[in-house]
Design a protein around this motif. Structure first.
Motif, PDB file in Angstrom:
ATOM      1  N   LEU A 141      37.011  39.795  39.783  1.00  0.00           N
ATOM      2  CA  LEU A 141      37.154  41.027  40.545  1.00  0.00           C
ATOM      3  C   LEU A 141      35.781  41.615  40.827  1.00  0.00           C
ATOM      4  O   LEU A 141      34.980  41.801  39.917  1.00  0.00           O
ATOM      5  CB  LEU A 141      38.039  42.013  39.779  1.00  0.00           C
ATOM      6  N   ILE A 142      35.527  41.886  42.083  1.00  0.00           N
ATOM      7  CA  ILE A 142      34.216  42.348  42.525  1.00  0.00           C
ATOM      8  C   ILE A 142      34.055  43.837  42.192  1.00  0.00           C
ATOM      9  O   ILE A 142      34.940  44.634  42.490  1.00  0.00           O
ATOM     10  CB  ILE A 142      34.048  42.096  44.038  1.00  0.00           C
ATOM     11  N   PRO A 143      32.928  44.207  41.593  1.00  0.00           N
ATOM     12  CA  PRO A 143      32.716  45.621  41.258  1.00  0.00           C
ATOM     13  C   PRO A 143      32.557  46.478  42.521  1.00  0.00           C
ATOM     14  O   PRO A 143      32.207  45.975  43.588  1.00  0.00           O
ATOM     15  CB  PRO A 143      31.435  45.608  40.423  1.00  0.00           C
ATOM     16  N   GLU A 144      32.807  47.773  42.355  1.00  0.00           N
ATOM     17  CA  GLU A 144      32.819  48.702  43.489  1.00  0.00           C
ATOM     18  C   GLU A 144      31.535  48.683  44.304  1.00  0.00           C
ATOM     19  O   GLU A 144      31.581  48.821  45.518  1.00  0.00           O
ATOM     20  CB  GLU A 144      33.103  50.128  43.001  1.00  0.00           C
ATOM     21  N   ASN A 145      30.373  48.518  43.659  1.00  0.00           N
ATOM     22  CA  ASN A 145      29.111  48.565  44.412  1.00  0.00           C
ATOM     23  C   ASN A 145      28.999  47.434  45.432  1.00  0.00           C
ATOM     24  O   ASN A 145      28.308  47.565  46.427  1.00  0.00           O
ATOM     25  CB  ASN A 145      27.906  48.555  43.467  1.00  0.00           C
ATOM     26  N   ALA A 146      29.681  46.326  45.240  1.00  0.00           N
ATOM     27  CA  ALA A 146      29.658  45.205  46.189  1.00  0.00           C
ATOM     28  C   ALA A 146      30.956  45.110  46.982  1.00  0.00           C
ATOM     29  O   ALA A 146      30.973  44.554  48.083  1.00  0.00           O
ATOM     30  CB  ALA A 146      29.417  43.898  45.443  1.00  0.00           C
ATOM     31  N   LEU A 167      23.287  38.986  47.686  1.00  0.00           N
ATOM     32  CA  LEU A 167      23.963  40.009  46.897  1.00  0.00           C
ATOM     33  C   LEU A 167      24.195  39.494  45.480  1.00  0.00           C
ATOM     34  O   LEU A 167      24.691  38.385  45.289  1.00  0.00           O
ATOM     35  CB  LEU A 167      25.304  40.348  47.562  1.00  0.00           C
ATOM     36  N   GLN A 168      23.799  40.290  44.496  1.00  0.00           N
ATOM     37  CA  GLN A 168      23.963  39.898  43.100  1.00  0.00           C
ATOM     38  C   GLN A 168      24.731  40.970  42.357  1.00  0.00           C
ATOM     39  O   GLN A 168      24.480  42.164  42.551  1.00  0.00           O
ATOM     40  CB  GLN A 168      22.603  39.692  42.435  1.00  0.00           C
ATOM     41  N   TYR A 169      25.643  40.541  41.528  1.00  0.00           N
ATOM     42  CA  TYR A 169      26.406  41.459  40.696  1.00  0.00           C
ATOM     43  C   TYR A 169      26.995  40.664  39.549  1.00  0.00           C
ATOM     44  O   TYR A 169      27.086  39.447  39.589  1.00  0.00           O
ATOM     45  CB  TYR A 169      27.506  42.180  41.478  1.00  0.00           C
ATOM     46  N   VAL A 170      27.377  41.368  38.514  1.00  0.00           N
ATOM     47  CA  VAL A 170      27.977  40.750  37.338  1.00  0.00           C
ATOM     48  C   VAL A 170      29.489  40.926  37.440  1.00  0.00           C
ATOM     49  O   VAL A 170      29.971  42.032  37.676  1.00  0.00           O
ATOM     50  CB  VAL A 170      27.450  41.415  36.042  1.00  0.00           C
ATOM     51  N   ILE A 171      30.210  39.832  37.291  1.00  0.00           N
ATOM     52  CA  ILE A 171      31.670  39.901  37.251  1.00  0.00           C
ATOM     53  C   ILE A 171      32.049  40.232  35.809  1.00  0.00           C
ATOM     54  O   ILE A 171      31.757  39.473  34.891  1.00  0.00           O
ATOM     55  CB  ILE A 171      32.318  38.554  37.673  1.00  0.00           C
ATOM     56  N   SER A 172      32.676  41.389  35.627  1.00  0.00           N
ATOM     57  CA  SER A 172      33.069  41.796  34.285  1.00  0.00           C
ATOM     58  C   SER A 172      34.588  41.821  34.117  1.00  0.00           C
ATOM     59  O   SER A 172      35.084  42.004  33.022  1.00  0.00           O
ATOM     60  CB  SER A 172      32.487  43.175  33.959  1.00  0.00           C
ATOM     61  N   HIS A 200      37.396  38.839  46.179  1.00  0.00           N
ATOM     62  CA  HIS A 200      37.398  38.293  44.827  1.00  0.00           C
ATOM     63  C   HIS A 200      36.505  37.063  44.778  1.00  0.00           C
ATOM     64  O   HIS A 200      36.157  36.501  45.805  1.00  0.00           O
ATOM     65  CB  HIS A 200      38.818  37.900  44.391  1.00  0.00           C
ATOM     66  N   ILE A 201      36.177  36.649  43.582  1.00  0.00           N
ATOM     67  CA  ILE A 201      35.480  35.384  43.352  1.00  0.00           C
ATOM     68  C   ILE A 201      36.520  34.430  42.782  1.00  0.00           C
ATOM     69  O   ILE A 201      37.110  34.710  41.743  1.00  0.00           O
ATOM     70  CB  ILE A 201      34.318  35.553  42.345  1.00  0.00           C
ATOM     71  N   SER A 202      36.757  33.317  43.463  1.00  0.00           N
ATOM     72  CA  SER A 202      37.701  32.321  42.942  1.00  0.00           C
ATOM     73  C   SER A 202      37.054  31.609  41.767  1.00  0.00           C
ATOM     74  O   SER A 202      36.001  30.997  41.908  1.00  0.00           O
ATOM     75  CB  SER A 202      38.070  31.298  44.023  1.00  0.00           C
ATOM     76  N   ILE A 203      37.678  31.711  40.625  1.00  0.00           N
ATOM     77  CA  ILE A 203      37.136  31.093  39.421  1.00  0.00           C
ATOM     78  C   ILE A 203      37.905  29.821  39.105  1.00  0.00           C
ATOM     79  O   ILE A 203      37.323  28.779  38.850  1.00  0.00           O
ATOM     80  CB  ILE A 203      37.154  32.083  38.243  1.00  0.00           C
ATOM     81  N   VAL A 204      39.219  29.904  39.114  1.00  0.00           N
ATOM     82  CA  VAL A 204      40.082  28.725  38.959  1.00  0.00           C
ATOM     83  C   VAL A 204      41.150  28.825  40.035  1.00  0.00           C
ATOM     84  O   VAL A 204      41.794  29.865  40.177  1.00  0.00           O
ATOM     85  CB  VAL A 204      40.749  28.675  37.566  1.00  0.00           C
ATOM     86  N   GLY A 205      41.330  27.755  40.794  1.00  0.00           N
ATOM     87  CA  GLY A 205      42.313  27.793  41.868  1.00  0.00           C
ATOM     88  C   GLY A 205      43.450  26.831  41.640  1.00  0.00           C
ATOM     89  O   GLY A 205      43.278  25.771  41.053  1.00  0.00           O
ATOM     90  N   SER A 206      44.612  27.213  42.033  1.00  0.00           N
ATOM     91  CA  SER A 206      45.822  26.408  42.132  1.00  0.00           C
ATOM     92  C   SER A 206      46.093  25.486  40.954  1.00  0.00           C
ATOM     93  O   SER A 206      45.913  24.282  41.028  1.00  0.00           O
ATOM     94  CB  SER A 206      45.795  25.586  43.418  1.00  0.00           C
ATOM     95  N   CYS A 207      46.544  26.085  39.867  1.00  0.00           N
ATOM     96  CA  CYS A 207      47.015  25.317  38.712  1.00  0.00           C
ATOM     97  C   CYS A 207      48.530  25.468  38.638  1.00  0.00           C
ATOM     98  O   CYS A 207      49.030  26.588  38.679  1.00  0.00           O
ATOM     99  CB  CYS A 207      46.394  25.845  37.420  1.00  0.00           C
ATOM    100  N   LEU A 208      49.245  24.356  38.531  1.00  0.00           N
ATOM    101  CA  LEU A 208      50.696  24.388  38.391  1.00  0.00           C
ATOM    102  C   LEU A 208      51.025  24.443  36.910  1.00  0.00           C
ATOM    103  O   LEU A 208      50.770  23.485  36.176  1.00  0.00           O
ATOM    104  CB  LEU A 208      51.328  23.154  39.051  1.00  0.00           C
ATOM    105  N   ASP A 209      51.548  25.594  36.463  1.00  0.00           N
ATOM    106  CA  ASP A 209      51.800  25.830  35.044  1.00  0.00           C
ATOM    107  C   ASP A 209      52.974  26.781  34.869  1.00  0.00           C
ATOM    108  O   ASP A 209      53.392  27.440  35.822  1.00  0.00           O
ATOM    109  CB  ASP A 209      50.585  26.521  34.389  1.00  0.00           C
TER     110      ASP A 209
END
Length: 143
Positions: free
Chosen positions: A27-32, A110-115, A55-64
């Motif tokens: 999830l992208i922080p408000e400043n970005a 653009l740089q930011y930390v995903i928290s 958003h930043i895709s971290i893991v995509g499409s897992c069938l679980d």
């Protein structure tokens, strides 16, 4: 007619055992967020595609099952930021890139930390992505 607590618990258990597609998003922080959202809206206006939260895709499409997806939720890899979703020709991709650079030339720096991250149940047959459901959201530990 309201359902009983027992019926509700059975439905939740059934849902937890069914197979679905899941994705983990940073999830992208408000400043970005506002900058990225503005670029995404302009691209979608010209090229089409579904409205998607930045958003930043971290893991995509897992069938679980939901339980399996939640267990995988802590192991994430290969993040990337998508500004536009859809099927574009090479010429459209080139125009989209030019539009991004004209709108915000430094967005690639653009740089930011995903928290915070989110686990989504996804259905790629739904090109609008309106059926995609946020299952869980959580904070990342930053060492």
């Amino acid at each position: 007619m309201p359902i009983s607590a027992e019926q509700e618990a059975l439905e939740a258990q059934k849902d937890a055992l069914e197979m679905h597609r899941y994705a983990v998003w940073g999830l992208i922080p408000e400043n970005a967020y506002k900058r990225v959202k503005k670029v995404m809206e302009a691209l979608r206006e010209e090229f089409g595609g579904p409205e998607v939260e930045p958003h930043i895709s971290i893991v995509g499409s897992c069938l679980d099952t939901e339980d399996e997806a939640i267990n995988r939720f802590t192991g994430a890899c290969m993040p990337h930021l998508s500004l536009l979703y859809g099927s574009l020709t090479d010429e459209e991709k080139k125009r989209a890139k030019e539009k991004v650079l004209a709108m915000d030339p430094s967005i690639t720096e653009l740089q930011y930390v995903i928290s915070r991250v989110a686990l989504y149940r996804v259905n790629f047959a739904d090109r609008t992505q309106k059926s995609w459901v946020k299952v869980r959201e959580g904070n990342l530990k930053i060492n």
